[in-house]
Design a protein around this motif. Structure first.
Motif, PDB file in Angstrom:
ATOM      1  N   LYS A  74       0.824  -1.204   0.000  1.00 49.44           N
ATOM      2  CA  LYS A  74       0.000   0.000   0.000  1.00 49.44           C
ATOM      3  C   LYS A  74       0.867   1.268   0.000  1.00 49.44           C
ATOM      4  O   LYS A  74       0.492   2.296  -0.571  1.00 49.44           O
ATOM      5  N   GLU A  75       2.037   1.179   0.634  1.00 48.28           N
ATOM      6  CA  GLU A  75       2.920   2.345   0.749  1.00 48.28           C
ATOM      7  C   GLU A  75       3.746   2.592  -0.511  1.00 48.28           C
ATOM      8  O   GLU A  75       4.276   3.687  -0.707  1.00 48.28           O
ATOM      9  N   LYS A 144      -0.910   1.831 -10.151  1.00 47.96           N
ATOM     10  CA  LYS A 144       0.500   1.875  -9.778  1.00 47.96           C
ATOM     11  C   LYS A 144       1.324   0.826 -10.520  1.00 47.96           C
ATOM     12  O   LYS A 144       2.545   0.830 -10.442  1.00 47.96           O
ATOM     13  N   VAL A 145       0.644  -0.077 -11.223  1.00 52.66           N
ATOM     14  CA  VAL A 145       1.331  -1.133 -11.974  1.00 52.66           C
ATOM     15  C   VAL A 145       1.937  -0.530 -13.237  1.00 52.66           C
ATOM     16  O   VAL A 145       1.221  -0.064 -14.125  1.00 52.66           O
ATOM     17  N   LYS A 146       3.254  -0.536 -13.331  1.00 52.07           N
ATOM     18  CA  LYS A 146       3.938   0.036 -14.489  1.00 52.07           C
ATOM     19  C   LYS A 146       4.018  -0.947 -15.648  1.00 52.07           C
ATOM     20  O   LYS A 146       4.087  -0.552 -16.807  1.00 52.07           O
ATOM     21  N   ALA A 147       4.046  -2.245 -15.322  1.00 52.33           N
ATOM     22  CA  ALA A 147       4.101  -3.268 -16.370  1.00 52.33           C
ATOM     23  C   ALA A 147       3.741  -4.617 -15.774  1.00 52.33           C
ATOM     24  O   ALA A 147       3.924  -4.847 -14.568  1.00 52.33           O
ATOM     25  N   SER A 166      -2.603  -2.462 -23.269  1.00 49.55           N
ATOM     26  CA  SER A 166      -1.566  -3.053 -24.123  1.00 49.55           C
ATOM     27  C   SER A 166      -0.195  -2.411 -23.932  1.00 49.55           C
ATOM     28  O   SER A 166       0.836  -3.052 -24.135  1.00 49.55           O
ATOM     29  N   ASN A 167      -0.162  -1.151 -23.522  1.00 51.83           N
ATOM     30  CA  ASN A 167       1.124  -0.464 -23.358  1.00 51.83           C
ATOM     31  C   ASN A 167       1.880  -0.903 -22.105  1.00 51.83           C
ATOM     32  O   ASN A 167       3.050  -0.590 -21.933  1.00 51.83           O
ATOM     33  N   ARG A 168       1.205  -1.667 -21.223  1.00 47.34           N
ATOM     34  CA  ARG A 168       1.864  -2.137 -20.006  1.00 47.34           C
ATOM     35  C   ARG A 168       1.998  -3.663 -19.957  1.00 47.34           C
ATOM     36  O   ARG A 168       2.384  -4.220 -18.939  1.00 47.34           O
TER      37      ARG A 168
END
Length: 215
Positions: A74-75, A144-147, A166-168
């Motif tokens: 969470k942090e 928060k998920v970048k990929a 699709s970009n991640r």
């Protein structure tokens, strides 16, 4: 010291739980004759907890550590996920999910979010729902998920794209290589001949193993 609730007894119990979890031992280890003999020799006054008690204690410990990890997730300001589904020798399928992030010490860290048994056809919708279930369980924020790294199979790829776009969605480089190598070997005649010979040897040995044992 060795009585139930004593410091030494608690440390031994925690060590037994740790051993079972880390070494992937069966819970019945605490009932094994040789284990009981070992404990009687090293700590004769220590009362070994029953299999049922150890099960309850491990589950309680897991829930406590899971709660702590949830707070850590969470942090975090950002992270990446990896996911993979596979089938074991008993034809039971699973979906494994891990999380990767940069710690306060600027070192890459990771954690296992879960290994879920899959009991339906691996459609993209089912995999999407299973992946989402893991994320919600650990309060993973999709923003928060970048990929998300996965193999290039159409079903898991579609599930990830539906989840984060699709970009991640990134294909796993190791999986790409695993498909390239067999194709490359097929174009090398000498490699084909060696592989064919090895397959024949393996097949012969497997069929002859019972005969060798009898001899």
């Amino acid at each position: 010291m060795f009585s139930e609730g004593g410091q030494t007894a608690d440390r031994i119990t925690l060590s037994i739980m740790y051993m079972i979890a880390i070494d992937k031992l069966p819970l019945s280890t605490v009932e094994a004759k040789r284990f009981k003999m070992l404990m009687k020799t090293t700590a004769p006054l220590y009362k070994i907890p029953s299999r049922k008690t150890v099960t309850i204690m491990i589950e309680a410990r897991y829930e406590m550590m899971k709660k702590q990890f949830r707070e850590k997730v969470k942090e975090l300001s950002s992270y990446t996920l990896t996911c993979d589904n596979w089938t074991d020798v008993t034809n039971q399928s699973y979906l494994g999910v891990t999380i990767h992030y940069l710690g306060a010490d600027c070192e890459m860290k990771n954690g296992h979010l879960g290994v879920l048994p899959l009991d339906k056809n691996h459609t993209s919708d089912y995999l999407h729902d299973s992946l989402l279930k893991v994320m919600e369980d650990f309060h993973v924020d999709s923003n928060k998920v970048k990929a998300v790294v996965s193999d290039s199979a159409a079903n898991i790829r579609s599930a990830v794209i539906k989840l984060v776009g699709s970009n991640r969605q990134l294909p796993c480089f190791a999986h790409i290589l695993s498909h390239l190598v067999p194709n490359a070997l097929q174009s090398i005649q000498s490699a084909i001949e060696i592989i064919t010979k090895v397959k024949k040897i393996v097949k012969l040995i497997r069929h002859s193993i019972a005969v060798y044992r009898i001899r």
